[in-house]
Scaffold this active site. Structure first.
Site, PDB file in Angstrom:
ATOM      1  N   GLU A 179       0.799  -1.228   0.000  1.00  0.00           N
ATOM      2  CA  GLU A 179       0.000   0.000   0.000  1.00  0.00           C
ATOM      3  C   GLU A 179       0.832   1.279   0.000  1.00  0.00           C
ATOM      4  OE1 GLU A 179      -3.013  -0.020   3.017  1.00  0.00           O
ATOM      5  OE2 GLU A 179      -3.931  -1.841   2.273  1.00  0.00           O
ATOM      6  N   GLU A 383      -5.204  -8.682   1.228  1.00  0.00           N
ATOM      7  CA  GLU A 383      -5.808  -8.305   2.508  1.00  0.00           C
ATOM      8  C   GLU A 383      -7.290  -8.081   2.315  1.00  0.00           C
ATOM      9  OE1 GLU A 383      -4.262  -4.935   4.712  1.00  0.00           O
ATOM     10  OE2 GLU A 383      -2.195  -5.528   4.263  1.00  0.00           O
TER      11      GLU A 383
HETATM   12  C1  FCB Z   1      -4.290  -1.927   5.609  1.00  0.00           C
HETATM   13  C2  FCB Z   1      -2.893  -2.228   6.105  1.00  0.00           C
HETATM   14  C3  FCB Z   1      -2.836  -3.235   7.211  1.00  0.00           C
HETATM   15  C4  FCB Z   1      -3.986  -3.087   8.186  1.00  0.00           C
HETATM   16  C5  FCB Z   1      -5.300  -2.994   7.461  1.00  0.00           C
HETATM   17  C6  FCB Z   1      -6.496  -2.886   8.364  1.00  0.00           C
HETATM   18  O1  FCB Z   1      -4.316  -0.650   5.085  1.00  0.00           O
HETATM   19  O2  FCB Z   1      -2.082  -2.683   5.051  1.00  0.00           O
HETATM   20  O3  FCB Z   1      -1.580  -3.149   7.834  1.00  0.00           O
HETATM   21  O4  FCB Z   1      -3.760  -2.018   9.018  1.00  0.00           O
HETATM   22  O5  FCB Z   1      -5.288  -1.927   6.574  1.00  0.00           O
END
Ligand code: FCB
Length: 491
Positions: A179, A383
């Site tokens: 990210e 994620e």
């Molecule tokens: C993302 C991050 C991760 C976590 C989630 C909830 O932006 O990559 O580390 O904090 O959100």
């Protein structure tokens, strides 16, 4: 596709859906959020140590000093992953454990820790997915101007070569950055993340130097890695919902800043002209040198996609108070340099404990749209998950006598996995899904107040307790089918 295209009653609550053979089901974490041991075995300070120790930056003054103490509980956590039957584990490497000041020779103890982690995964049949940078920049590099400086991109390539040289015979998937949107815009624009700077021009310089680090880092990795491996980057691409008369224009601007400013250089070797024009009053982009775009554009084997929610935008009328509900903590600055005419609207619920609206259709739409734009690029959801206010309750049917019945999290995961399944059915080459997160952990500016884990961590005793969602996910990983409604409690 938009919500309007859904059939009535189509709520994404799939069950029994089967994922393709080889579809990877695993979980993800990040070094600063779980490791602790902040000052051990030669680890240097990172920007998140500095930031979290600065009063007022993180909820409750929480820090990652101890976190989940994963550094000392490695074997226990590996066993937990094996018990859950995870196919893959995505972890990140703390740069300041490898190079305490961000430069110079590798710290042997740092490499040894990750080497033990990788071996521990392989011995348990779990595929290692390593991220080189999940936000814990060595503080010494930030003292030299951090991601606003090209020197940091070059230092990143040296770091990538050190890690690739040590683990490149065993890691299955290499991810350069997690990210970069957050690193650049929250770190240097809004100030909500470390290093907490609120400088719009610096945020855009950081965008470029992160892109460059990705390109240089991938080249460095490829030159030293010896095993057959995949190369990737993880982006938190935004799905926007536009409202009002200027909806299209509002979406164009923020889509440029959030998505295309990363995708286009990485995958096509150029910066979007409209983004350069939109931000001309903020910076002249003179930090981009000849040859950079080519260096950034390296072949990718898989693109990591992080997805949690959607974002509502409309053109601001300049009169009424500007709404800034973009899902991120307000820390003074704007994470949207040059987009001063856009406002961010709170979208309809339901919401998670982060206040993020739950919209699984956004994930399906995102996967389909990336794969239409880049048809030969495989995708992986690296994620997805949700924070909820979990409760530990007595449950004498469980070996421990207690349980977390996190039905809301199971419901969230089910709907988003249904979205993934639909994307696959629509022809998307989606290789897997990694739940965020394995463990409750340090949720950046929110400290330990937001729990994303499928496994609960008691921060007093550091004991781990698989929540119902972990048992549900284990069933999914075992069968590669979305479990029926309530497999855990009807079992
Ligand atoms: C993302 C991050 C991760 C976590 C989630 C909830 O932006 O990559 O580390 O904090 O959100």
């Amino acid at each position: 596709m938009s919500a309007a295209d859904l059939a009535p009653g189509d709520d994404y609550r799939g069950s029994g859906l089967r994922f393709p053979v080889g579809f990877v089901l695993g979980s993800a974490t990040a070094s600063y959020q779980i490791e602790g041991a902040a000052q051990e075995d030669g680890r240097g300070p990172s920007i998140w140590d500095t930031f979290s120790h600065t009063p007022g930056r993180v909820w409750n003054g929480d820090t990652g000093d101890v976190a989940d103490d994963h550094y000392h509980r490695l074997d226990e956590d590996l066993d937990l992953m094996a018990d859950l039957g995870l196919h893959a584990y995505r972890f990140s490497i703390a740069w300041p454990r490898i190079q305490p000041t961000g430069r110079g020779p590798a710290n042997r103890a740092g490499l040894d820790f990750y080497s033990r982690l990788v071996d521990g995964l392989l011995v348990r049949g779990i595929r290692p997915i390593a991220t080189l940078y999940h936000w814990d920049l060595p503080q010494a590099l930030e003292d030299g101007d951090g991601w606003t400086s090209r020197a940091t991109s070059e230092a990143f390539a040296d770091y990538a070569a050190l890690v690739g040289g040590a683990l490149g015979d065993r890691v299955a998937t290499w991810t350069t950055l997690n990210e970069p949107w957050c690193s650049a815009y929250l770190g240097y624009g809004s100030g909500a993340h470390a290093p907490g700077r609120t400088e719009p021009a610096s945020a855009l310089a950081a965008v470029h130097h992160l892109n460059l680090a990705h390109g240089l880092g991938l080249q460095a990795l490829r030159s030293v890695v010896t095993a057959q491996a995949e190369y990737s980057v993880t982006l938190n691409l935004h799905v926007f919902r536009g409202f009002g008369d200027g909806a299209e224009e509002a979406v164009r601007q923020v889509d440029g800043l959030a998505n295309r400013v990363f995708l286009q250089p990485m995958l096509e070797g150029s910066y979007p002209a409209d983004v350069l024009a939109d931000t001309a009053s903020v910076t002249d982009w003179s930090f981009v040198r000849d040859g950079d775009a080519r260096a950034i554009c390296q072949p990718l084997d898989v693109l990591g996609v992080n997805y949690y929610s959607t974002t509502g935008v409309r053109l601001w009328d300049g009169v009424s108070p500007r709404e800034m509900n973009d899902g991120h903590k307000d820390a003074g600055g704007s994470p949207w340099p040059g987009a001063d005419r856009v406002e961010f609207l709170r979208l309809p619920g339901p919401y998670t404990a982060m206040g993020w609206n739950i919209e699984p259709a956004g994930l399906e739409e995102l996967l389909v749209s990336i794969s239409r734009r880049y048809p030969s690029l495989p995708l992986m959801v690296t994620e997805n998950g949700a924070a909820f206010d979990d409760e530990v309750v007595e449950d004498l049917t469980r070996p421990t006598g207690v349980a977390v019945h996190d039905d809301d999290r199971i419901d969230y995961l089910r709907r988003h996995l249904t979205a993934c399944h639909r994307a696959v059915e629509r022809g998307v080459d989606l290789r897997g899904y990694l739940v965020w997160s394995l463990l409750d952990n340090f949720e950046w500016g929110y400290g330990y107040s937001k729990r994303f884990g499928v496994v609960r961590v008691d921060y007093d005793t550091l004991e781990r307790l698989p929540k119902d969602s972990a048992l549900w996910f284990a069933e999914l990983a075992r069968t590669s089918r979305l479990p029926a409604a309530d497999p855990v409690r009807t079992a």
